[in-house]
Write a protein that holds these residues in place. Structure first.
Motif, PDB file in Angstrom:
ATOM      1  N   VAL A   1     -26.105  29.855  -3.157  1.00  0.00           N
ATOM      2  CA  VAL A   1     -25.094  28.831  -3.396  1.00  0.00           C
ATOM      3  C   VAL A   1     -24.809  28.163  -2.062  1.00  0.00           C
ATOM      4  N   GLU A   2     -24.977  26.848  -2.016  1.00  0.00           N
ATOM      5  CA  GLU A   2     -24.631  26.103  -0.812  1.00  0.00           C
ATOM      6  C   GLU A   2     -23.220  25.556  -0.997  1.00  0.00           C
ATOM      7  N   LEU A   3     -22.341  25.847  -0.063  1.00  0.00           N
ATOM      8  CA  LEU A   3     -20.967  25.340  -0.084  1.00  0.00           C
ATOM      9  C   LEU A   3     -20.796  24.341   1.047  1.00  0.00           C
ATOM     10  N   ILE A   4     -20.184  23.203   0.723  1.00  0.00           N
ATOM     11  CA  ILE A   4     -19.875  22.196   1.728  1.00  0.00           C
ATOM     12  C   ILE A   4     -18.371  21.972   1.650  1.00  0.00           C
ATOM     13  N   LEU A   5     -17.668  22.357   2.709  1.00  0.00           N
ATOM     14  CA  LEU A   5     -16.214  22.311   2.727  1.00  0.00           C
ATOM     15  C   LEU A   5     -15.715  21.165   3.585  1.00  0.00           C
ATOM     16  N   SER A   6     -14.571  20.621   3.202  1.00  0.00           N
ATOM     17  CA  SER A   6     -13.875  19.633   4.015  1.00  0.00           C
ATOM     18  C   SER A   6     -12.537  20.250   4.395  1.00  0.00           C
TER      19      SER A   6
ATOM     20  N   ALA B   1       0.817  -1.219   0.000  1.00  0.00           N
ATOM     21  CA  ALA B   1       0.000   0.000   0.000  1.00  0.00           C
ATOM     22  C   ALA B   1       0.847   1.264   0.000  1.00  0.00           C
ATOM     23  N   MET B   2       0.266   2.310  -0.584  1.00  0.00           N
ATOM     24  CA  MET B   2       0.860   3.638  -0.460  1.00  0.00           C
ATOM     25  C   MET B   2       0.148   4.310   0.712  1.00  0.00           C
ATOM     26  N   LEU B   3       0.863   4.442   1.821  1.00  0.00           N
ATOM     27  CA  LEU B   3       0.263   5.005   3.023  1.00  0.00           C
ATOM     28  C   LEU B   3       0.312   6.531   2.958  1.00  0.00           C
ATOM     29  N   LEU B   4      -0.781   7.148   3.369  1.00  0.00           N
ATOM     30  CA  LEU B   4      -0.914   8.599   3.350  1.00  0.00           C
ATOM     31  C   LEU B   4      -1.004   9.113   4.774  1.00  0.00           C
ATOM     32  N   GLU B   5      -0.502  10.327   4.991  1.00  0.00           N
ATOM     33  CA  GLU B   5      -0.658  10.945   6.309  1.00  0.00           C
ATOM     34  C   GLU B   5      -2.142  11.179   6.558  1.00  0.00           C
ATOM     35  N   PHE B   6      -2.626  10.777   7.716  1.00  0.00           N
ATOM     36  CA  PHE B   6      -4.025  11.000   8.057  1.00  0.00           C
ATOM     37  C   PHE B   6      -4.178  12.394   8.639  1.00  0.00           C
ATOM     38  N   GLU B   7      -5.209  13.076   8.191  1.00  0.00           N
ATOM     39  CA  GLU B   7      -5.496  14.412   8.697  1.00  0.00           C
ATOM     40  C   GLU B   7      -6.993  14.498   8.961  1.00  0.00           C
ATOM     41  N   ALA B   8      -7.342  14.779  10.210  1.00  0.00           N
ATOM     42  CA  ALA B   8      -8.762  14.898  10.552  1.00  0.00           C
ATOM     43  C   ALA B   8      -9.354  16.111   9.846  1.00  0.00           C
ATOM     44  N   LYS B   9     -10.542  15.933   9.277  1.00  0.00           N
ATOM     45  CA  LYS B   9     -11.214  17.014   8.550  1.00  0.00           C
ATOM     46  C   LYS B   9     -12.588  17.250   9.166  1.00  0.00           C
ATOM     47  N   ASN B  10     -12.998  18.509   9.164  1.00  0.00           N
ATOM     48  CA  ASN B  10     -14.344  18.886   9.581  1.00  0.00           C
ATOM     49  C   ASN B  10     -15.135  19.277   8.343  1.00  0.00           C
ATOM     50  N   ILE B  11     -16.425  19.128   8.430  1.00  0.00           N
ATOM     51  CA  ILE B  11     -17.314  19.542   7.339  1.00  0.00           C
ATOM     52  C   ILE B  11     -17.988  20.847   7.767  1.00  0.00           C
ATOM     53  N   LEU B  12     -17.841  21.862   6.934  1.00  0.00           N
ATOM     54  CA  LEU B  12     -18.526  23.141   7.149  1.00  0.00           C
ATOM     55  C   LEU B  12     -19.549  23.305   6.043  1.00  0.00           C
TER      56      LEU B  12
ATOM     57  N   LYS C   1      -7.549  29.138  -4.223  1.00  0.00           N
ATOM     58  CA  LYS C   1      -6.235  29.678  -3.883  1.00  0.00           C
ATOM     59  C   LYS C   1      -5.630  28.944  -2.689  1.00  0.00           C
ATOM     60  N   ASN C   2      -6.467  28.522  -1.750  1.00  0.00           N
ATOM     61  CA  ASN C   2      -6.008  27.844  -0.541  1.00  0.00           C
ATOM     62  C   ASN C   2      -6.125  26.318  -0.611  1.00  0.00           C
ATOM     63  N   ASN C   3      -6.436  25.796  -1.798  1.00  0.00           N
ATOM     64  CA  ASN C   3      -6.547  24.337  -2.009  1.00  0.00           C
ATOM     65  C   ASN C   3      -7.481  23.657  -1.014  1.00  0.00           C
ATOM     66  N   ILE C   4      -8.623  24.278  -0.749  1.00  0.00           N
ATOM     67  CA  ILE C   4      -9.624  23.707   0.151  1.00  0.00           C
ATOM     68  C   ILE C   4     -10.636  22.960  -0.704  1.00  0.00           C
ATOM     69  N   SER C   5     -10.855  21.685  -0.374  1.00  0.00           N
ATOM     70  CA  SER C   5     -11.816  20.908  -1.170  1.00  0.00           C
ATOM     71  C   SER C   5     -13.239  21.276  -0.745  1.00  0.00           C
ATOM     72  N   TYR C   6     -14.108  21.367  -1.748  1.00  0.00           N
ATOM     73  CA  TYR C   6     -15.485  21.778  -1.477  1.00  0.00           C
ATOM     74  C   TYR C   6     -16.421  21.259  -2.561  1.00  0.00           C
ATOM     75  N   GLU C   7     -17.698  21.227  -2.200  1.00  0.00           N
ATOM     76  CA  GLU C   7     -18.776  20.933  -3.145  1.00  0.00           C
ATOM     77  C   GLU C   7     -19.670  22.150  -3.168  1.00  0.00           C
ATOM     78  N   LYS C   8     -20.342  22.341  -4.288  1.00  0.00           N
ATOM     79  CA  LYS C   8     -21.266  23.473  -4.386  1.00  0.00           C
ATOM     80  C   LYS C   8     -22.580  22.981  -4.959  1.00  0.00           C
ATOM     81  N   LYS C   9     -23.659  23.612  -4.499  1.00  0.00           N
ATOM     82  CA  LYS C   9     -24.996  23.320  -5.012  1.00  0.00           C
ATOM     83  C   LYS C   9     -25.662  24.658  -5.273  1.00  0.00           C
TER      84      LYS C   9
END
Length: 193
Positions: A164-169, A122-133, A151-159
């Motif tokens: 506009v509803e934004l859901i960020l991790s 396996a390729m092991l990845l550093e685990f990082e706890a994420k919150n959903i906003l 710009k800040n490389n924050i992953s998000y979904e939009k509806k």
């Protein structure tokens, strides 16, 4: 802690018994287990162990010996996951019995080795706890928010609805930065959910 983002597998043979191990992200565990049971109809055991972080930041663990002698299969798998500091993942070991009994010590070694082999692949990845906003913003603010998030490389979904509803991790640092940015828009129709 470490984690993975895809399924890895390995195969070992010990005294004519074949052990197929599958290391997977926890969210794939149920689907993979069903798939393996459908594909490996002649296998005698489907041993598993998993560890994941719940919404209260508690590590939840479970395991199943699936008919092997108690403590000889699932516990060694779980201990290997613990030793590798893996989180949010599961291991499933499919055993085809080769006709020669391995004894309790042999089973412990076999299941430990099968789990270790999958981890080595396996390729092991550093685990990082994420919150959903989650928040709603007016359309006219969307471009500014999109620019900040990209710009800040924050992953998000939009509806797109009335607003506009934004859901960020986000991790803790990203959450702090985002809330600082969003604060200036609190009186412009921004609604936290």
């Amino acid at each position: 802690m470490k984690t993975i983002d895809q399924i890895y597998q390995a195969k070992i043979e010990i005294k004519k018994s074949t052990f197929l191990s599958f290391l997977c992200p926890f969210e794939d565990f149920q689907t993979l287990m069903q798939k393996l049971r459908n594909e490996h109809l002649k296998a005698v055991h489907f041993v598993y162990a998993y560890r994941y972080l719940n919404e209260f930041d508690q590590i939840i663990e479970d395991k199943s010996d699936d008919g092997e002698p108690k403590g000889t299969s699932a516990m060694p798998c779980l201990n290997v996951l613990r030793g590798a500091l893996l989180i949010n993942c599961a291991v499933i070991v499919v055993r085809y019995f080769g006709g020669i009994k391995l004894g309790t010590g042999g089973l412990v070694r076999a299941y430990s080795e099968a789990t270790n082999e999958a981890i080595l692949n396996a390729m092991l990845l550093e685990f990082e706890a994420k919150n959903i906003l989650s928040l709603n913003i007016p359309f006219y603010l969307y471009a500014r928010f999109e620019h900040f998030l990209n710009k800040n490389n924050i992953s998000y979904e939009k509806k797109f609805q009335e607003n506009v509803e934004l859901i960020l991790s986000v991790n803790a640092k990203e959450e702090e930065e985002f809330k600082k940015f969003a604060k200036e828009f609190e009186f412009s129709g921004l609604i936290w959910k």
